[in-house]
Write a protein that holds these residues in place. Structure first.
Motif, PDB file in Angstrom:
ATOM      1  N   HIS A 216      33.882  40.258  40.766  1.00  0.00           N
ATOM      2  CA  HIS A 216      34.655  39.126  41.284  1.00  0.00           C
ATOM      3  C   HIS A 216      36.127  39.486  41.548  1.00  0.00           C
ATOM      4  O   HIS A 216      36.721  39.039  42.521  1.00  0.00           O
ATOM      5  N   ASP A 217      36.699  40.279  40.639  1.00  0.00           N
ATOM      6  CA  ASP A 217      38.135  40.530  40.705  1.00  0.00           C
ATOM      7  C   ASP A 217      38.495  41.953  41.121  1.00  0.00           C
ATOM      8  O   ASP A 217      39.679  42.281  41.230  1.00  0.00           O
ATOM      9  N   GLY A 218      37.506  42.826  41.288  1.00  0.00           N
ATOM     10  CA  GLY A 218      37.824  44.217  41.608  1.00  0.00           C
ATOM     11  C   GLY A 218      38.433  44.925  40.410  1.00  0.00           C
ATOM     12  O   GLY A 218      38.217  44.531  39.258  1.00  0.00           O
ATOM     13  N   GLU A 219      39.220  45.948  40.678  1.00  0.00           N
ATOM     14  CA  GLU A 219      39.839  46.728  39.596  1.00  0.00           C
ATOM     15  C   GLU A 219      41.130  46.059  39.125  1.00  0.00           C
ATOM     16  O   GLU A 219      42.235  46.552  39.344  1.00  0.00           O
ATOM     17  N   SER A 220      41.006  44.929  38.464  1.00  0.00           N
ATOM     18  CA  SER A 220      42.165  44.209  37.948  1.00  0.00           C
ATOM     19  C   SER A 220      42.604  44.811  36.614  1.00  0.00           C
ATOM     20  O   SER A 220      41.868  45.577  36.000  1.00  0.00           O
ATOM     21  N   PRO A 221      43.811  44.460  36.145  1.00  0.00           N
ATOM     22  CA  PRO A 221      44.256  44.959  34.838  1.00  0.00           C
ATOM     23  C   PRO A 221      43.311  44.579  33.708  1.00  0.00           C
ATOM     24  O   PRO A 221      43.141  45.341  32.751  1.00  0.00           O
TER      25      PRO A 221
END
Length: 332
Positions: A216-221
């Motif tokens: 859903h968010d990709g490579e987020s922190p």
């Protein structure tokens, strides 16, 4: 044999990473060795094992297979497999020597398939084999002489580092993991294996959550943090299994383990008996009076005892002999 430039660079990088790692970070040591081996040859599976020859116990603080960390643990090795052969011969094992016959008698990990090549090298001290480094490959004839030389060098690096952070430096695992102090039916080995399983399950749950968020968010922190948490589970696991693997084991009620005092003289055993007696350590003067010897002789016996048992302080004798917390002595 002379190493290629690529192999030299890989080993130097591993040495630098290990040198810069925190002294207690055994996982970083193992991971650096695996990365170095993988840079030199096609390594699909890699493991670090700790050996206690006295009761044929082998502990796996680090297992890596096909891009994933696996659950470590402790078990008993047989006399006719590759581990038994390496321990008896104190020499590296190569798949090419017997077309994998010894290797395939053992327990497989990872995908469970037979490996097509393997090298297993020992960590050796004057007392015997204390550990192994194993590299396995799914590609035939991919682990040659250079890999044997490189793994042997890395094994020496691991041995030096792990011995330097052995339990005698005072790590109190029981304070954080009280289940490891269990001396009942389960015993310490079952407790540490249970802890390893729990950490592996936790890592799997974290990884599942990471994958869901990544969709859903990709490579987020947050995804990056979850990856670090999953790795941390295996770091803790590596530390626990390493500490227990290097620690003399004592059986619970009705489970008589090997006598750690077998190598002492009768007089040295008498000194140990007084130090670990129910009244506590009487000190050098009390021991001298009880045995009708001089205090200088007591100090000589004590120095010999500590050297033979690999201890740094007499207070560790109670922990070694009785499995109890260490206590302070009345005098040196």
């Amino acid at each position: 044999m002379p190493l290629t430039d690529a192999a030299v660079r890989a080993l130097r990088h591993a040495d630098q990473v290990i040198h810069e790692a925190d002294r207690a970070d055994v996982f970083a040591v193992y991971d650096a060795c695996r990365a170095a081996a993988g840079a030199i040859a096609q390594v699909d599976d890699f493991y670090v094992a700790l050996i206690r020859e006295s009761d044929r116990q082998i502990s796996y603080p680090y297992l890596f297979s096909n891009g994933r960390y696996l659950e470590g643990g402790t078990l008993t090795y047989g006399p006719r497999g590759v581990v038994g052969w390496v321990v008896a011969s104190r020499k590296p094992y190569r798949f090419a020597d017997d077309e994998g016959a010894l290797l395939n008698r053992g327990v497989r990990f990872g995908d469970g398939d037979f490996s097509a090549d393997a090298v297993v090298v020992p960590m050796v001290t004057e007392e015997g084999v204390v550990g192994l480094l194993g590299a396995l490959s799914d590609t035939p004839a991919s682990l040659g002489d250079e890999v044997v030389s490189a793994l042997t060098w890395l094994a020496g690096l691991v041995q030096d580092r792990i011995l330097a952070v052995s339990p005698r430096r005072g790590l109190n695992l029981g304070m954080v993991y009280p289940e490891l102090d269990d001396t009942g039916r389960a015993g310490a080995l079952m407790a540490v294996n249970h802890a390893a399983t729990t950490l592996t399950e936790l890592a799997a749950e974290i990884d599942e959550l990471r994958q869901t968020l990544a969709q859903h968010d990709g490579e987020s922190p947050v995804v990056e943090r979850l990856s670090s948490f999953s790795r941390r589970c295996f770091e803790v696991q590596a530390t626990i299994v390493t500490r227990l693997g290097m620690r003399p084991e004592h059986g619970g009620p009705g489970q008589a383990g090997p006598d750690p005092l077998d190598g002492l003289s009768p007089r040295e055993r008498a000194v140990v008996a007084l130090v670990t007696g129910p009244e506590g350590d009487p000190g050098n003067a009390g021991i001298a009076e009880a045995l009708n010897i001089g205090t200088a002789t007591v100090k000589t016996h004590m120095a010999s005892v500590l050297a033979k048992l690999g201890l740094t302080h007499r207070s560790e004798l109670r922990w070694l002999v009785l499995g109890r917390p260490r206590t302070e002595t009345r005098d040196g």
